[in-house]
Scaffold this motif. Structure first.
Motif, PDB file in Angstrom:
ATOM      1  N   THR A  55       0.841  -1.191   0.000  1.00 36.08           N
ATOM      2  CA  THR A  55       0.000   0.000   0.000  1.00 36.08           C
ATOM      3  C   THR A  55       0.879   1.246   0.000  1.00 36.08           C
ATOM      4  O   THR A  55       1.883   1.310   0.707  1.00 36.08           O
ATOM      5  N   GLY A  76      -3.704   1.950  -3.321  1.00 37.95           N
ATOM      6  CA  GLY A  76      -4.177   2.947  -2.376  1.00 37.95           C
ATOM      7  C   GLY A  76      -4.632   2.325  -1.069  1.00 37.95           C
ATOM      8  O   GLY A  76      -4.838   1.110  -0.974  1.00 37.95           O
ATOM      9  N   VAL A  78      -7.080   1.507   2.191  1.00 41.52           N
ATOM     10  CA  VAL A  78      -8.472   1.346   2.591  1.00 41.52           C
ATOM     11  C   VAL A  78      -8.724   2.398   3.668  1.00 41.52           C
ATOM     12  O   VAL A  78      -7.894   2.605   4.556  1.00 41.52           O
ATOM     13  N   GLU A  86      -3.740   7.048   6.275  1.00 42.12           N
ATOM     14  CA  GLU A  86      -4.317   6.940   4.937  1.00 42.12           C
ATOM     15  C   GLU A  86      -3.862   8.062   4.005  1.00 42.12           C
ATOM     16  O   GLU A  86      -3.538   7.812   2.846  1.00 42.12           O
ATOM     17  N   LEU A  90      -1.949   7.484   0.539  1.00 44.63           N
ATOM     18  CA  LEU A  90      -2.530   7.922  -0.724  1.00 44.63           C
ATOM     19  C   LEU A  90      -1.563   8.853  -1.457  1.00 44.63           C
ATOM     20  O   LEU A  90      -1.330   8.694  -2.659  1.00 44.63           O
ATOM     21  N   SER A 115      -8.565   4.889  -4.521  1.00 47.88           N
ATOM     22  CA  SER A 115      -9.115   4.531  -3.204  1.00 47.88           C
ATOM     23  C   SER A 115     -10.534   5.029  -2.938  1.00 47.88           C
ATOM     24  O   SER A 115     -11.052   4.812  -1.848  1.00 47.88           O
ATOM     25  N   TYR A 119     -12.591   0.948  -1.634  1.00 46.59           N
ATOM     26  CA  TYR A 119     -11.712   1.210  -0.496  1.00 46.59           C
ATOM     27  C   TYR A 119     -12.257   2.299   0.421  1.00 46.59           C
ATOM     28  O   TYR A 119     -11.726   2.519   1.510  1.00 46.59           O
ATOM     29  N   TYR A 121     -12.384   5.633   0.584  1.00 46.46           N
ATOM     30  CA  TYR A 121     -11.777   6.922   0.920  1.00 46.46           C
ATOM     31  C   TYR A 121     -12.764   8.017   0.523  1.00 46.46           C
ATOM     32  O   TYR A 121     -13.266   8.029  -0.598  1.00 46.46           O
TER      33      TYR A 121
END
Length: 165
Positions: A55, A76, A78, A86, A90, A115, A119, A121
């Motif tokens: 990731t 990307g 989760v 995160e 990203l 994402s 996922y 986002y």
């Protein structure tokens, strides 16, 4: 230059398109499934040889049956509420994707909204991270032709708002 358009990323004639990939680099749903379908079975075979991707990082393969010369597979994060790194993961996807593009000698790249599908986002936050990261990278590392390929008008509006800010 950074711009946003509403388009099917699999049809763009750029040096590389970015696949919102899973860590196994296996064919999936959404944009990943569409890219694999358009590129042909050779793409899945090439991905299998790469052995996965963590990731926040990215790997590159040929584009096979796509107009794009390469596919950059960015994994990307989760979404877990935004308190588990995160945003940094990203941003790492976007930075790593540009690194893979440069290593391949490319100048043009198209990104999906990494994402923001399964996922989870939040779209607005993901858009802010994407635009800020790419602006920072282009300012530091020279000019590339960057396109956000938005799958619908709502996503395009989010990118336009962020790009105009």
């Amino acid at each position: 230059m950074i711009r946003a358009i509403q388009a099917d990323i699999t049809r763009l004639d750029v040096d590389a398109i970015v696949n919102a990939a899973n860590a196994a680099l296996a064919p999936g749903g959404g944009v990943c499934g569409a890219i694999h379908a358009a590129a042909g079975p050779e793409l899945a075979a090439a991905c299998a040889r790469l052995g996965g991707c963590p990731t926040g990082e990215a790997r590159i393969t040929p584009g096979f049956r796509l107009k794009a010369r390469h596919v950059i597979h960015a994994v990307g994060p989760v979404w877990h509420g935004g308190r588990q790194g995160e945003a940094e993961q990203l941003a790492g996807c976007y930075r790593a994707s540009l690194s893979r593009l440069r290593e391949a000698g490319g100048r043009s790249i198209a990104f999906p909204a990494i994402s923001t599908g399964i996922y989870g986002y939040p779209r607005e936050e993901a858009t802010r991270v994407a635009v800020a990261t790419l602006r920072e990278e282009l300012a530091a590392e020279g000019d590339l032709d960057v396109t956000f390929a938005c799958f619908d008008a709502a996503m395009l509006a989010l990118y336009q708002k962020e790009l105009d800010a």
